[in-house]
Enzyme design. Structure first.
Site, PDB file in Angstrom:
ATOM      1  N   TYR A 279      -2.960  -1.218   9.868  1.00 15.03           N
ATOM      2  CA  TYR A 279      -2.387  -1.889   8.632  1.00 15.03           C
ATOM      3  C   TYR A 279      -1.909  -1.092   7.733  1.00 15.03           C
ATOM      4  O   TYR A 279      -0.810  -1.862   6.675  1.00 15.03           O
ATOM      5  CB  TYR A 279      -3.795  -0.592   7.875  1.00 15.03           C
ATOM      6  CG  TYR A 279      -3.919  -0.729   6.820  1.00 15.03           C
ATOM      7  CD1 TYR A 279      -4.815  -1.722   5.561  1.00 15.03           C
ATOM      8  CD2 TYR A 279      -3.697   0.138   5.543  1.00 15.03           C
ATOM      9  CE1 TYR A 279      -4.288  -2.419   4.616  1.00 15.03           C
ATOM     10  CE2 TYR A 279      -3.925  -0.163   4.255  1.00 15.03           C
ATOM     11  CZ  TYR A 279      -4.062  -0.992   3.853  1.00 15.03           C
ATOM     12  OH  TYR A 279      -3.935  -1.283   2.196  1.00 15.03           O
TER      13      TYR A 279
ATOM     14  N   SER B 174       0.339  -0.772   0.261  1.00 15.12           N
ATOM     15  CA  SER B 174      -0.362   0.039   0.098  1.00 15.12           C
ATOM     16  C   SER B 174       1.062   1.654  -0.412  1.00 15.12           C
ATOM     17  O   SER B 174       2.218   0.974   0.746  1.00 15.12           O
ATOM     18  CB  SER B 174      -1.363  -0.298   1.148  1.00 15.12           C
ATOM     19  OG  SER B 174      -0.972   0.908   1.585  1.00 15.12           O
TER      20      SER B 174
END
Length: 733
Positions: A614, A601
């Site tokens: 995350y 990400s």
């Protein structure tokens, strides 16, 4: 004639009310589809049908007789009007004068080949469909409607040592006989001469090939074809049962089949390794078959002898090669390691035999030797493994060897099975016209012959990636924790591209260009079970794209529960490691270069409030890419794709999270607003924070996965491709 209700070995499907609505050419298509839909009548892509139809000449306006005949490369079951050639019948007959004038130097092949090029000069109404080499057979017989079929029962007679005698014994004066000749002008003239000598003949047995029958009425022609096949099958079954039936087929059973669990475990253990061995020149896709009929053959005493003889019908060995590889493995006393050793030795000998066959039979102008690896492998206790350039071709290869087995069963029951002489087989396999057809085929797609496992394919980026890869020729294993979602994506693909044709193979539902499977990537056993299922479905795999992930936001106090922290790392980091570690065991066995792409990400490089677990897990995933690139080199390239926030189509953005994000960023919305409108607002908000100012879609991400698994970036490993629209905060520094 046999009454329709008395057919046991073919199916009568003619519908008078339907046929009455069709014009003459559509009636030919209808007849062809009926015949082609029954594999007991003809094999996939095999056989020809024709009708001689009165048409108006577009130039003269006069009525002329036109031969409509199945064109080159067509399949009777699926053929439509555009799959048929149309040729002036009088011009076709006129070609006989040209053929007679060719020099007779004992070499029929050049003369035959030159005549095929002449067919274009007889084309009616500029029909672009190329003519089949079987065209003379249909033109030179007087029947208005002609069927040339490859039924197993008929070929069993054609492939027996007493073919001519048996033809007379079974059919009497109804059917004549012609010895083996390659399809073409010479065979058409031989059939014409037979009919001239005896005008009452309405069918001809073609030695080691099939048969042809005709009539002036299309329905009568259809029924006549069924009648001959039924009569042949009844004769064979009578002899077969008189000889003891199933218990004595192929000399009786020598081995017993393995229990299903042991069989599948053995196959899962050897298939990727075997795929690597047969894919030295080009990668192959496998199909496994282990039904009662194929097991009866591979387990029999006579299987080694019959397998070595090879196939008889030209249509068969064009798919199955001159012979299969039979492995004399004892499933009751020997293990998988012994099977591998026998396969290794068998493959080595097979390649030597094939090279000898090529050297002994080649001509000065023969094409170069093709891949010497077998396309059919027979293993006692297990069944048959067939190989092809894609799943459809491997299934059809399996279908053709099934036909060969039934032919051998029939021939052995009534007489003795004989194969086509090797030189004749070679002249078909390496026919210059066949080679020209191969050369005219379009280039294979970029990911052809490859199997890609997309984990997380049930939605979002994974679903889009699956669709992007299959477009380039890849076979797709759609994997998701949600099995229904995985199967739904696979169904979208098979609905669009078809499931192919042929036998059911491994028995996995929908196993064509895509299949849907379940796996929990935090569970090694679940991953291994999925990979074994992939081996059973396709023989192995080439690349894995892991798009599965989870986002658990912090609560309103900024805290995340311990179990949520652990779950985030289990899925986003440990799961990818488990996948890589288990897959590498298979990649090593297979020995073919592969590719692994993980999903990280843009957040991995940018600290943000409210996504602690995350973001940290994605930073770990970034480094996991680099570590795995080191560990799996040089066999497997490992890279990552780092998306920025993808809202559209993402399972990580259900309606409640979208609303929560809109509220977090003070973006106006109403509770009764449609979900898509809410998604668009949030997507545009994220887009406005980028340099490109455009929402990021799953399709944008899929393009990055595609590039990383192709040869375009074949020297790239250990890298992260960022697809974030231009987040300057995430620039490398």
């Amino acid at each position: 004639m046999v009454k329709p209700e008395e057919y046991h070995h073919v199916s009568y499907k003619w519908d008078d009310s339907h046929a009455a609505k069709l014009d003459p050419v559509d009636r030919l298509v209808y007849r062809s589809n009926l015949l082609g839909s029954d594999q007991r009548i003809t094999n996939t892509g095999g056989g020809n049908t024709s009708s001689k139809v009165i048409e108006k000449d577009p130039l003269t306006g006069k009525e002329v007789e036109v031969l409509w005949v199945k064109g080159s490369g067509g399949d009777l079951r699926t053929s439509k009007r555009e799959n048929f050639s149309s040729l002036y019948q009088d011009k076709l007959l006129g070609l006989q004068r040209i053929y007679a004038a060719l020099p007779d130097n004992g070499l029929k092949t050049p003369a035959e080949d030159s005549m095929v090029g002449m067919f274009t000069h007889t084309t009616f109404n500029l029909n672009p469909r190329a003519s089949s080499i079987d065209t003379p057979l249909h033109s030179f017989l007087t029947g208005k409607h002609v069927d040339h079929m490859h039924p197993n029962a008929i070929i069993a007679i054609a492939a027996s040592s007493r073919c001519e005698e048996l033809t007379e014994e079974i059919f009497g004066s109804e059917m004549s006989y012609v010895p083996w000749m390659r399809p073409g002008f010479e065979l058409g003239l031989a059939m014409q001469e037979i009919e001239k000598k005896d005008p009452s003949v309405k069918a001809i047995m073609m030695g080691q090939h099939g048969f042809i029958s005709w009539d002036d009425d299309d329905k009568a022609c259809y029924i006549r074809t069924l009648d001959f096949i039924e009569k042949a099958a009844n004769y064979i079954e009578g002899k077969y049962q008189a000889n003891g039936g199933d218990a004595t087929a192929f000399g009786g059973a020598k081995y017993q089949p393995l229990p299903a669990i042991e069989r599948d475990a053995t196959l899962a253990a050897i298939l990727p390794w075997l795929r690597g061995k047969v894919s030295v020149q080009k990668r192959f896709i496998g199909t496994v078959q282990h039904d009662e009929k194929i097991l009866r053959f591979v387990n029999s005493a006579d299987a080694p002898r019959l397998a070595e003889l090879g196939t008889s019908c030209p249509d068969h060995f064009l798919r199955t090669k001159i012979k299969p590889l039979y492995v004399a493995w004892n499933p009751q006393t020997e293990d998988a390691a012994r099977l591998k050793a026998l396969l290794e030795a068998g493959l080595d000998q097979y390649r030597k035999d094939y090279a000898t066959y090529y050297e002994n039979c080649k001509h000065a102008n023969s094409p170069a030797m093709r891949d010497p690896n077998p396309t059919v492998i027979l293993i006692p206790g297990i069944g048959m493994i067939a190989w092809g350039k894609d799943k459809s071709e491997s299934r059809v290869t399996a279908e053709f060897y099934n036909c060969a087995v039934e032919v051998m069963r029939g021939a052995e029951a009534i007489d003795e099975y004989i194969a086509l002489p090797q030189q004749e087989a070679f002249d078909i396999e390496y026919w210059l016209l066949e080679e020209a057809k191969l050369q005219r085929m379009p280039a294979e797609k970029e990911l052809a012959r490859q199997i890609h496992i997309v984990i997380g394919a049930g939605s979002g980026i994974g679903k889009e990636t699956a669709h992007r890869l299959v477009k380039e020729g890849a076979h797709i294993v759609c994997v998701d924790l949600n099995h229904e979602a995985a199967e739904a994506t696979a169904k979208e693909i098979t609905d669009k591209y078809g499931v192919g044709i042929g036998v059911a193979g491994s028995g996995i539902s929908g196993c064509g260009p895509a299949v849907g499977l379940r796996a929990n990537i935090t569970d090694r056993a679940s991953i291994r079970e999925m990979l074994d299922q992939v081996a059973l479905a396709y023989g192995g795999f080439d690349a894995i794209e892991v798009t599965a992930g989870i986002f658990v936001p912090s609560d309103t106090t900024g805290h995340i529960p311990d179990e949520k922290w652990a779950l985030t790392f289990n899925i986003n980091v440990t799961g990818s490691y488990f996948v890589a570690d288990e897959a590498y065991k298979t990649w090593k066995e297979q020995g073919l270069r592969g590719a692994l792409v993980l999903t990280t990400s843009a957040n991995a490089a940018v600290a943000k409030k409210g996504s602690l677990a995350y973001d940290t897990s994605k930073a770990a995933a970034n480094h996991l890419v680099r570590e795995l690139a080191m560990e799996l080199a040089p066999l497997v390239r490992v890279n990552g794709v780092a998306p920025a926030t993808v809202v559209q189509g993402s399972a990580m953005f259900p309606r409640d999270r979208v609303i929560g994000s809109l509220a977090k960023y003070d973006i106006p919305y109403s509770d009764d607003e449609e979900t898509q409108s809410l998604v668009n607002k949030l997507a545009q908000f994220y887009a406005d924070r980028t340099l490109t100012k455009a929402p990021i879609t799953p399709g944008d991400q899929a393009e990055a996965y595609f590039l990383l698994v192709t040869e375009r970036l074949s020297k790239t490993t250990g890298q992260i491709i960022t697809v974030d629209g231009g987040l300057h905060e995430a620039f490398l520094r």
